[in-house]
Design a protein around this motif. Structure first.
Motif, short mmCIF file in Angstrom:
data_model
loop_
_atom_site.label_atom_id
_atom_site.label_comp_id
_atom_site.label_asym_id
_atom_site.label_seq_id
_atom_site.Cartn_x
_atom_site.Cartn_y
_atom_site.Cartn_z
N TYR A 183 0.85 -1.19 0.00
CA TYR A 183 0.00 0.00 0.00
C TYR A 183 0.89 1.24 0.00
CZ TYR A 183 0.79 0.50 5.09
OH TYR A 183 1.34 0.65 6.33
N PHE A 184 0.28 2.36 -0.32
CA PHE A 184 1.02 3.61 -0.47
C PHE A 184 0.41 4.69 0.42
CE2 PHE A 184 1.43 1.23 -4.36
CZ PHE A 184 2.76 1.38 -4.72
N ARG A 185 1.27 5.50 1.01
CA ARG A 185 0.85 6.73 1.69
C ARG A 185 1.32 7.90 0.84
NH1 ARG A 185 -1.09 6.11 6.83
NH2 ARG A 185 -0.42 4.26 8.00
N CYS A 186 0.42 8.83 0.59
CA CYS A 186 0.73 9.98 -0.25
C CYS A 186 0.27 11.26 0.42
CB CYS A 186 0.04 9.85 -1.62
SG CYS A 186 0.41 8.34 -2.53
N PHE A 187 1.12 12.27 0.39
CA PHE A 187 0.79 13.59 0.92
C PHE A 187 1.04 14.62 -0.17
CE2 PHE A 187 2.28 11.43 4.94
CZ PHE A 187 1.02 11.29 5.48
N ALA A 188 -0.01 15.34 -0.55
CA ALA A 188 0.09 16.41 -1.54
C ALA A 188 -0.15 17.74 -0.82
CB ALA A 188 -0.92 16.21 -2.67
N PHE A 189 0.90 18.50 -0.61
CA PHE A 189 0.81 19.74 0.14
C PHE A 189 0.26 20.85 -0.75
CE2 PHE A 189 3.82 17.19 2.44
CZ PHE A 189 3.61 17.50 3.77
N PHE A 224 -5.06 13.86 -7.15
CA PHE A 224 -4.25 14.90 -6.52
C PHE A 224 -4.63 16.31 -6.99
CE2 PHE A 224 -1.35 11.12 -6.70
CZ PHE A 224 -1.49 10.80 -5.36
N ALA A 225 -5.54 16.40 -7.94
CA ALA A 225 -6.02 17.70 -8.41
C ALA A 225 -7.36 18.08 -7.81
CB ALA A 225 -6.11 17.70 -9.94
N LEU A 226 -7.86 17.28 -6.86
CA LEU A 226 -9.16 17.58 -6.26
C LEU A 226 -9.14 18.93 -5.55
CD1 LEU A 226 -10.09 14.14 -4.62
CD2 LEU A 226 -11.16 15.20 -6.61
N PRO A 248 -15.06 12.85 -8.35
CA PRO A 248 -15.39 12.63 -9.76
C PRO A 248 -15.66 11.17 -10.02
CG PRO A 248 -13.45 14.04 -9.52
CD PRO A 248 -13.76 13.50 -8.15
N HIS A 249 -16.40 10.89 -11.08
CA HIS A 249 -16.83 9.52 -11.37
C HIS A 249 -15.65 8.56 -11.44
CE1 HIS A 249 -19.21 6.23 -12.98
NE2 HIS A 249 -18.33 6.12 -13.97
N GLY A 250 -14.53 8.96 -12.03
CA GLY A 250 -13.41 8.07 -12.22
C GLY A 250 -12.69 7.69 -10.95
N LEU A 251 -13.03 8.35 -9.82
CA LEU A 251 -12.34 8.08 -8.56
C LEU A 251 -13.14 7.26 -7.58
CD1 LEU A 251 -10.66 11.56 -7.89
CD2 LEU A 251 -9.55 9.47 -8.66
N HIS A 252 -14.42 7.01 -7.86
CA HIS A 252 -15.26 6.33 -6.88
C HIS A 252 -14.77 4.92 -6.57
CE1 HIS A 252 -18.66 8.85 -5.72
NE2 HIS A 252 -18.52 9.45 -6.89
N SER A 253 -14.12 4.27 -7.51
CA SER A 253 -13.65 2.90 -7.28
C SER A 253 -12.33 2.86 -6.53
CB SER A 253 -13.50 2.17 -8.62
OG SER A 253 -12.53 2.81 -9.43
N LEU A 254 -11.69 4.00 -6.35
CA LEU A 254 -10.36 4.03 -5.74
C LEU A 254 -10.47 4.31 -4.25
CD1 LEU A 254 -8.31 5.97 -8.43
CD2 LEU A 254 -8.67 3.52 -8.19
N LYS A 255 -11.14 3.43 -3.52
CA LYS A 255 -11.24 3.59 -2.07
C LYS A 255 -9.93 3.15 -1.42
CE LYS A 255 -16.20 2.61 -2.14
NZ LYS A 255 -17.27 1.71 -1.65
N ARG A 313 -1.56 2.22 -7.00
CA ARG A 313 -0.30 2.90 -7.27
C ARG A 313 -0.55 4.39 -7.48
NH1 ARG A 313 4.24 0.18 -8.07
NH2 ARG A 313 5.10 1.94 -9.23
N PRO A 314 0.41 5.23 -7.07
CA PRO A 314 0.24 6.67 -7.23
C PRO A 314 -0.03 7.10 -8.67
CG PRO A 314 2.09 6.21 -5.79
CD PRO A 314 1.65 4.89 -6.35
N GLU A 315 0.54 6.37 -9.65
CA GLU A 315 0.30 6.74 -11.04
C GLU A 315 -1.19 6.65 -11.39
OE1 GLU A 315 4.01 4.01 -11.30
OE2 GLU A 315 2.47 4.50 -9.83
N THR A 316 -1.87 5.64 -10.84
CA THR A 316 -3.31 5.50 -11.11
C THR A 316 -4.09 6.66 -10.52
OG1 THR A 316 -3.10 3.08 -11.10
CG2 THR A 316 -5.30 3.98 -10.81
N LEU A 317 -3.74 7.06 -9.29
CA LEU A 317 -4.41 8.20 -8.67
C LEU A 317 -4.16 9.47 -9.47
CD1 LEU A 317 -3.59 7.55 -4.90
CD2 LEU A 317 -5.44 6.61 -6.28
#
Length: 227
Positions: A39-45, A69-71, A89-96, A59-63
């Motif tokens: 799993y990955f931890r990501c912080f976008a400041f 990261f543009a939310l 957005p619709h494309g992110l609902h599956s990325l829980k 993977r971060p590339e998928t996000l």
């Protein structure tokens, strides 16, 4: 320009990410087929002291490709989740699980970055309030880069009234320690070279694990399965 680059700062032009990987074996024996847990931890400041936090098996590339990261920042106090103040957005609902928003500060004299975020979800109204804290040492691989965060502390406060307006009565402290994080660093993947940096920093070891399982006979090859 030199003064700006030389002063302590966190980077807003990418994501600080860390991959956690470990092997879990079958029940009762280390001789069973292993499974790679990742799993990955990501912080976008963001400027203004806000930070987007994601803990995910994706993977971060998928996000990045799906715009995680543009939310837009929903604002302080907003809940997370599909029905929260910041619908995905619709494309992110599956990325829980969904992203969480928090606050960050930088102590330029100590080169210390502190951040916190609340684990509160609209779809779980009875969930007790939980505020998570991280502290990092700001590091870099070359002068002015500011492209590494070294974890130095990780804990949370839990408790209070889930129906209260805001986090009230937090009183139970959980110190997570730094198991598996000693010597590890969150690496910056800048937007301009995001996929390239992620591929270099986080090689896809699942493919190598699958090849190892096949060599040991735990997974039959396609020809055998199709027979």
């Amino acid at each position: 320009r030199g003064m700006f680059l030389g002063r302590p700062r966190v980077r807003f032009d990418g994501v600080y990410a860390l991959a956690r990987r470990f092997v879990r074996y079958g029940p009762g024996s280390r001789e069973g087929p292993p499974a790679m847990i990742e799993y990955f931890r990501c912080f976008a400041f963001r400027p203004g002291g806000r930070v987007l936090c994601v803990t995910t098996p994706h993977r971060p590339e998928t996000l990045f490709e799906r715009g995680m990261f543009a939310l837009p920042d929903p604002g302080e106090g907003a809940l997370s989740g599909a029905d929260g103040a910041a619908p995905l957005p619709h494309g992110l609902h599956s990325l829980k699980p969904w992203p969480l928003w928090g606050a960050w500060t930088l102590d330029p004299d100590q080169l210390k970055v502190s951040l916190s975020y609340d684990l509160r979800y609209e779809q779980y109204p009875l969930m007790k309030p939980n505020r998570v804290f991280w502290e990092f040492s700001l590091d870099q691989t070359h002068p002015f880069a500011r492209n590494r965060l070294v974890p130095t502390a990780h804990w949370s406060l839990t408790g209070g009234d889930p129906f209260a307006n805001g986090l009230v009565g937090l009183d139970s402290v959980t110190n997570y320690g730094l198991d598996g994080l000693v010597g590890r660093r969150f690496r910056l993947a800048p937007w301009a070279r995001f996929a390239e940096c992620c591929a270099s920093a986080f090689p896809d070891e699942r493919k190598e694990m699958e090849r190892s399982r096949r060599r040991r006979g735990w997974v039959k090859d396609k020809a055998v399965r199709g027979a």
